[in-house]
Design a protein around this motif. Structure first.
Motif, short mmCIF file in Angstrom:
data_model
loop_
_atom_site.label_atom_id
_atom_site.label_comp_id
_atom_site.label_asym_id
_atom_site.label_seq_id
_atom_site.Cartn_x
_atom_site.Cartn_y
_atom_site.Cartn_z
N ILE A 9 1.27 -1.31 -0.17
CA ILE A 9 0.45 0.21 0.33
C ILE A 9 0.68 1.38 0.17
O ILE A 9 0.04 2.22 -0.80
N ILE A 10 1.72 0.90 0.73
CA ILE A 10 2.62 2.47 0.68
C ILE A 10 3.25 2.71 -0.21
O ILE A 10 3.22 3.77 -0.83
N VAL A 11 3.65 2.30 -1.07
CA VAL A 11 3.96 2.10 -2.76
C VAL A 11 3.19 2.80 -3.50
O VAL A 11 3.54 3.37 -4.11
N VAL A 12 1.92 2.73 -3.22
CA VAL A 12 0.91 2.20 -4.21
C VAL A 12 0.52 3.86 -4.49
O VAL A 12 0.13 4.30 -5.01
N PHE A 13 0.82 4.26 -2.81
CA PHE A 13 0.26 5.70 -2.15
C PHE A 13 1.53 5.88 -2.67
O PHE A 13 0.81 7.42 -3.67
N ALA A 14 2.89 6.60 -2.93
CA ALA A 14 3.41 7.17 -3.38
C ALA A 14 3.60 6.95 -5.18
O ALA A 14 3.66 8.17 -5.37
N VAL A 15 2.80 6.01 -5.43
CA VAL A 15 2.27 5.49 -7.27
C VAL A 15 1.53 7.35 -7.26
O VAL A 15 1.84 8.31 -8.44
N VAL A 16 0.81 7.23 -6.48
CA VAL A 16 -0.58 7.91 -7.15
C VAL A 16 -0.38 9.65 -6.38
O VAL A 16 -0.50 10.30 -7.09
N VAL A 17 0.76 9.60 -5.38
CA VAL A 17 1.17 11.39 -4.90
C VAL A 17 1.86 11.71 -6.09
O VAL A 17 1.69 13.05 -7.01
N ILE A 18 2.90 10.50 -6.56
CA ILE A 18 3.28 10.75 -7.61
C ILE A 18 3.42 11.24 -9.14
O ILE A 18 3.21 12.43 -10.20
N GLY A 19 1.96 10.70 -9.37
CA GLY A 19 0.92 10.89 -10.16
C GLY A 19 0.28 11.95 -10.51
O GLY A 19 -0.36 12.58 -11.70
N GLY A 20 -0.08 12.43 -9.50
CA GLY A 20 -1.21 14.10 -9.35
C GLY A 20 -2.09 13.08 -8.03
O GLY A 20 -3.16 12.50 -9.04
N MET A 21 -2.66 13.23 -7.51
CA MET A 21 -3.44 12.80 -6.23
C MET A 21 -5.04 12.72 -7.46
O MET A 21 -5.11 14.38 -7.27
N MET A 28 9.57 10.25 -5.47
CA MET A 28 8.96 10.58 -4.66
C MET A 28 8.55 12.64 -4.78
O MET A 28 8.48 13.41 -4.70
N VAL A 29 9.72 12.05 -3.39
CA VAL A 29 10.32 13.06 -3.17
C VAL A 29 11.51 13.64 -4.61
O VAL A 29 10.64 15.79 -4.46
N LEU A 30 11.92 13.56 -5.11
CA LEU A 30 12.32 14.64 -6.24
C LEU A 30 11.17 15.48 -6.72
O LEU A 30 10.83 16.29 -7.19
N VAL A 31 10.01 14.28 -7.58
CA VAL A 31 8.82 14.92 -8.06
C VAL A 31 8.30 16.07 -8.13
O VAL A 31 8.07 17.39 -7.93
N LEU A 32 7.50 15.48 -5.97
CA LEU A 32 7.61 16.80 -4.88
C LEU A 32 8.47 18.46 -4.98
O LEU A 32 7.53 19.42 -5.09
N LEU A 33 9.10 17.98 -4.88
CA LEU A 33 9.91 19.40 -4.69
C LEU A 33 10.43 19.53 -5.84
O LEU A 33 10.49 21.17 -6.16
N VAL A 34 10.01 19.57 -7.38
CA VAL A 34 9.55 20.30 -8.72
C VAL A 34 8.62 20.50 -8.94
O VAL A 34 8.75 21.72 -8.96
N LYS A 35 8.19 19.62 -8.85
CA LYS A 35 5.61 19.93 -8.88
C LYS A 35 5.53 19.22 -7.66
O LYS A 35 5.11 17.73 -8.15
N PRO A 36 5.55 19.93 -7.13
CA PRO A 36 4.10 19.43 -5.68
C PRO A 36 3.06 18.96 -5.33
O PRO A 36 2.91 18.51 -4.94
#
Lengths: 409, 287
Positions: free
Chosen positions: B223-235, B271-279
Motif C-alpha cells: 500500500i505504501i508504494v501504491v500511495f507513492a505512485v498516486v502522489v507522484i502521478g498527481g492525487m 517521490m521526493v524528487l517529483v514533489l520538489l519540482v512539481k508539488p
C-alpha cells in the motif's frame, strides 16, 4: 551457672538458626519471569510468533515446578523485526519487569542486539528462532544459549549434500541482513571447500514480494544451484516464483537453505515436492514428538503443527527450568544459571539427549529431509521424509574452528 | 542486453499491479476526496475471496475474476454507507484515519485466523507454462496479467473521462448540490464509485493470488508504494496514476538489476524528487 550456659547456648543457637534461615530463604528465591520476544505480526509469525509463546507456557506447565511452589510467569512481546524495538523491549523487561530470561528472538538482527544487552545486564538469551551462527562464534557470551539450529549447520547439512549430488556452481539470493549474510558466507565456504564455485549473489531487501528480477539474474548466471539464503515468506515467494519462471525445469536446482514446516505447508506439496531441507526437529519423528505436537496444536489458535523453532523454545526452557531446580532457585544471576545449563546434559522428548557446549551451542542431531509428493502425503501436515541424519558433533561448528573467546585453544 | 530486456518486462508486470491498485485509489480520491488507506486490505480480501471461492465453493479462477471483485465491492459499499458517509465534508485526515484503522482491523482478523505465511493458490491450467521469448522465459500467466490490467485500466479511464455517467460523476464531485438539482441521486453515485474503486483493488488481489501467496499482509506490504505512485502521478488523476504505475514498475525493475539493495526505496526517492519540482505531482492540477 549451668542455666546461664544453657541460656547462652540456646540464644546462640536461635540467632544462628535465624541467620541460616534467612540465607536459606534468599537462596530459594523461586520467582522466575520468562519473556518470549518474538515476531507476532510479520513474516516470521508462523514459524515462531504465537506458537513460541504457547511452547514456552507448555514448558513451564510440564516442568512441574509450579506444583513445587515456584512462581513462573511467561510474558511476550512483538519485536516487529526491528533491532531498535527489540532492544527497547529487552531493556524495559530486564530493568522494570525483572525478566530473567529472554527466549526465542527470531531475526538475527534483533537477536544479536539483544545478545549484547543480556550480557551487559547478566540475564539470559535462550535463542531458538534466529539463525546467525555468530551468536555462538565471535559474538558468544557466558549468558547466551543457542538452542535449535544455526547457519553453520544449515550450510553444512544442505550445502554439502547438494554439492555431493553434483551441484558444484552456486548463485545466492540473499536476504540483506545479518542472517542472510551469515547463511550465504557459511554456505559459500562449504561449497568452496567441497571444490565448487560461487558465481555470484544478489542481496534482496527483507520482506520482498516479487523475486522475479532476482530469479532472472540467477538464471542468467547459469549456476547449477540457486541457493536461497532467506527465510519465511521470502523463501516461499522465491520458490513459488522460481517454479513459475521454469527455473527448475530449465535444469537449475533450488536449495532452500532455511525452510520451516510452516513454509512448506504454506507452499503446498505441488510446488514444494522434492525440495531438500535441513531441520533439527520434525513433529512426525516418533511417539514422543507426535504426542507433544498434538497437545501443541490443540492449544494454538491456528491448530498448526510445531516448527523446529517452537520445539526449541519448549526444549530449551525445559532445560533452563531443570537447571534452576538443580540450583535450588535464584534465577537472577544469568551467567551462573547458564553455567549450570552447560553442566547438566540436555534430555528432552523432542531433541533427545545432548549437551550445551562451552560456547553456548546446544548439540543435537540434524536431519536432512525431502518434501513428499502429494501422492506420498497422508494428511495436511504429513510433509517430510527423512533422507539423512548428521550426528550432533558433526552437525555444528567444531570447537577447534571456533572464534568464541570462551573457548580456550 | 538480454538480461536488461527481461528486467524491463518483469518491471512492466509489477507496474501493472501498481497501476490497477493506484487507479482504484485515484478514483476514490478524485471522486470522493477520501484517502483510502483500506485499499491494501481490500486487495488482500480479493485474494482471500478467490481462495475461498475455490476451496469452499469449488468456483475456479475465471469466475472468481468477476465474483470476487463484486463481493468485495459490495463489502466496500457497506463500509461507505455505514461509516465513510458520515465523514463527507470533513477534513481528509478523518477519512485517512478511519480507513487506516479499518485496514488494521481487517488485516488483524485475517492474520488471527490464517497466520502470516499464506495459503497456496495455483495458476489456472489454461495459463500454465511459459513462452521462450529469446531473451527470457515469460510465464504465460504474467503476460495475461499485463494484458488484463491494461484493458481494465483503459476501460476505467474511458468510463470516467469519456462517458455520460463519468461526466455526472465528475460534476457531482465539483458541485453536488447542483447535480442533485438535476434529479441525480448523488449519495448513491458516491457509494457506487467507492464500490468500483474497492472492486478494482480486489481484482488486483485475484490477479496476484497465483503469483504471491494469499497472505493477510500482502496489502500492507504494497500500500505504501501504491500511495507513492498516486502522489507522484498527481492525487486523483486517473491517467496520471495509470502511467506512473507502469513507469514505476519499470524503474523499480531496473533498480533491482543495477543496485538491488535500493529497490525498496527507489520509489520514495522519486517521490521526493517529483514533489520538489512539481508539488501537485506529474499530472495533477493545483486546486
Amino acid at each position: 551457672m549451668r542455666t546461664r550456659l544453657a541460656a547462652l547456648l540456646v540464644g546462640t543457637a536461635l540467632t544462628l538458626g535465624m541467620t541460616v534461615g534467612a540465607t536459606a530463604q534468599d537462596k530459594q528465591d523461586k520467582n522466575v519471569k520468562i519473556g518470549v520476544l518474538t515476531d507476532l505480526s510479520g513474516l516470521y509469525a508462523d514459524l515462531a510468533g504465537e506458537g513460541s509463546v504457547v511452547a514456552a507456557q507448555m514448558a513451564v506447565d510440564d516442568s512441574g515446578l509450579k506444583a513445587k511452589g515456584w512462581t513462573i510467569d511467561v510474558i511476550s512481546a512483538d519485536h516487529q523485526n526491528k533491532p531498535d524495538i527489540g532492544t527497547g523491549i529487552a531493556r524495559r523487561w530486564i530493568d522494570t519487569d525483572k525478566v530473567d530470561i529472554i527466549a526465542d528472538v527470531p531475526n538475527s538482527g534483533v537477536a544479536l542486539a539483544v545478545n549484547n544487552i543480556v550480557k551487559e545486564k547478566n540475564r539470559i538469551l535462550l535463542d531458538s528462532g534466529a539463525g546467525s551462527s555468530e551468536l555462538t562464534d565471535t559474538q558468544c557470551t557466558p549468558n547466551t544459549v543457542h538452542f535449535t539450529y544455526d547457519t553453520y549447520m544449515l550450510a553444512h547439512s544442505t550445502g554439502s549434500a547438494m554439492v555431493k549430488a553434483g551441484g558444484d556452481s552456486w548463485f545466492f539470493i540473499t536476504a540483506d541482513y545479518a542472517f542472510g549474510h551469515a547463511l550465504e558466507n557459511d554456505t559459500a565456504a562449504v561449497v568452496k571447500a567441497a571444490g565448487g564455485k560461487v558465481l555470484g549473489s544478489v542481496r534482496v531487501p527483507l520482506n520482498t514480494a516479487d523475486f522475479s528480477s532476482y530469479l532472472l539474474q540467477a538464471q542468467a548466471s547459469k549456476a547449477k544451484v540457486i541457493g536461497l539464503a532467506n527465510a519465511g515468506g521470502d523463501t516461499t515467494n522465491s520458490i513459488k516464483q522460481a517454479a513459475e519462471f521454469g527455473i527448475v525445469k530449465g535444469g537449475q536446482k533450488l536449495a532452500g537453505l532455511l525452510m520451516f514446516l510452516s513454509d512448506v505447508h504454506s507452499l503446498g506439496l505441488n510446488v514444494a515436492q522434492g525440495l531438500n531441507l535441513s531441520e533439527t526437529f520434525y513433529w512426525n519423528m516418533n511417539d514422543q514428538t507426535r504426542a507433544f505436537s498434538k497437545r501443541f496444536s490443540e492449544r494454538l489458535k491456528t491448530h498448526a503443527m510445531p516448527t523446529m523453532v517452537h520445539a526449541g523454545v519448549y526444549a530449551g526452557l525445559l532445560h533452563y527450568l531443570k537447571a534452576l531446580e538443580a540450583l535450588g532457585g535464584n534465577p537472577h544471576d544469568g551467567a551462573k544459571v547458564v553455567a549450570k545449563m552447560k553442566e547438566i546434559p540436555t534430555d528432552d522428548p523432542l531433541f533427545g539427549k545432548g549437551t550445551i557446549r562451552i560456547d553456548g551451542r546446544a548439540i543435537h542431531p540434524a536431519y536432512l529431509f525431502e518434501v513428499k509428493t502429494p501422492a506420498e502425503s497422508k494428511g495436511e501436515w504429513d510433509l517430510y521424509k527423512l533422507v539423512g541424519t548428521t550426528p550432533g558433533d558433526d552437525a555444528f561448528r567444531p570447537l577447534s574452528e571456533s572464534k568464541c573467546p570462551l573457548v580456550k585453544h | 542486453m538480454q538480461a536488461l530486456s527481461a528486467q524491463l518486462l518483469v518491471g512492466l508486470i509489477n507496474g501493472s499491479f501498481y497501476a490497477l491498485l493506484s487507479l482504484g485509489l485515484a478514483v476514490i480520491f478524485g471522486m470522493l476526496n477520501i484517502i483510502n488507506f483500506a485499499h491494501g486490505a481490500v486487495y488482500m480480501m480479493g485474494a482471500f475471496c478467490a481462495y475461498f471461492l475455490l476451496n469452499v465453493f469449488g468456483i475456479g479462477y475465471w469466475p472468481a475474476l468477476i465474483v470476487a471483485p463484486v463481493l468485495v465491492g459490495i463489502f466496500g459499499m457497506v463500509m461507505e454507507r455505514t461509516m465513510l458517509k458520515w465523514l463527507t465534508g470533513l477534513d481528509h485526515l478523518y477519512g485517512l484515519l478511519l480507513t487506516f484503522g479499518l485496514a488494521l482491523i481487517i488485516q488483524g482478523v485475517f492474520q488471527n485466523y490464517f497466520g502470516s505465511s499464506g495459503l497456496p493458490y495455483a495458476i489456472p491450467d489454461e495459463l500454465q507454462g511459459g513462452i521462450n521469448l529469446g531473451f527470457m522465459f515469460l510465464p504465460v500467466y504474467r503476460g495475461w496479467v499485463i494484458v488484463c490490467s491494461l484493458v481494465v485500466c483503459i476501460a476505467t479511464w474511458y468510463l470516467i473521462e469519456r462517458t455520460r455517467l463519468g461526466a455526472y460523476l465528475r460534476a457531482a464531485t465539483e458541485n453536488p448540490t447542483l447535480v442533485r438539482a438535476f434529479g441525480i441521486n448523488v449519495p448513491r453515485m458516491i457509494t457506487l464509485t467507492y464500490g468500483l474503486g474497492v472492486g478494482l483493488a480486489a481484482l488486483a488481489g485475484v490477479l496476484s493470488a497465483p503469483i504471491n501467496q494469499v497472505r493477510p499482509l500482502m496489502g500492507a506490504d504494497l500500500i505504501i508504494v501504491v500511495f507513492a505512485v498516486v502522489v507522484i502521478g498527481g492525487m486523483g488523476s486517473i491517467m496520471g496514476s495509470i502511467i506512473t504505475g507502469f513507469a514505476l514498475g519499470i524503474i523499480e525493475g531496473l533498480t533491482k538489476y543495477f543496485y538491488p539493495e535500493a529497490s525498496n526505496s527507489v520509489v520514495f526517492v522519486l517521490m521526493v524528487l517529483v514533489l520538489l519540482v512539481k508539488p501537485t505531482g506529474l499530472t495533477g492540477r493545483a486546486t
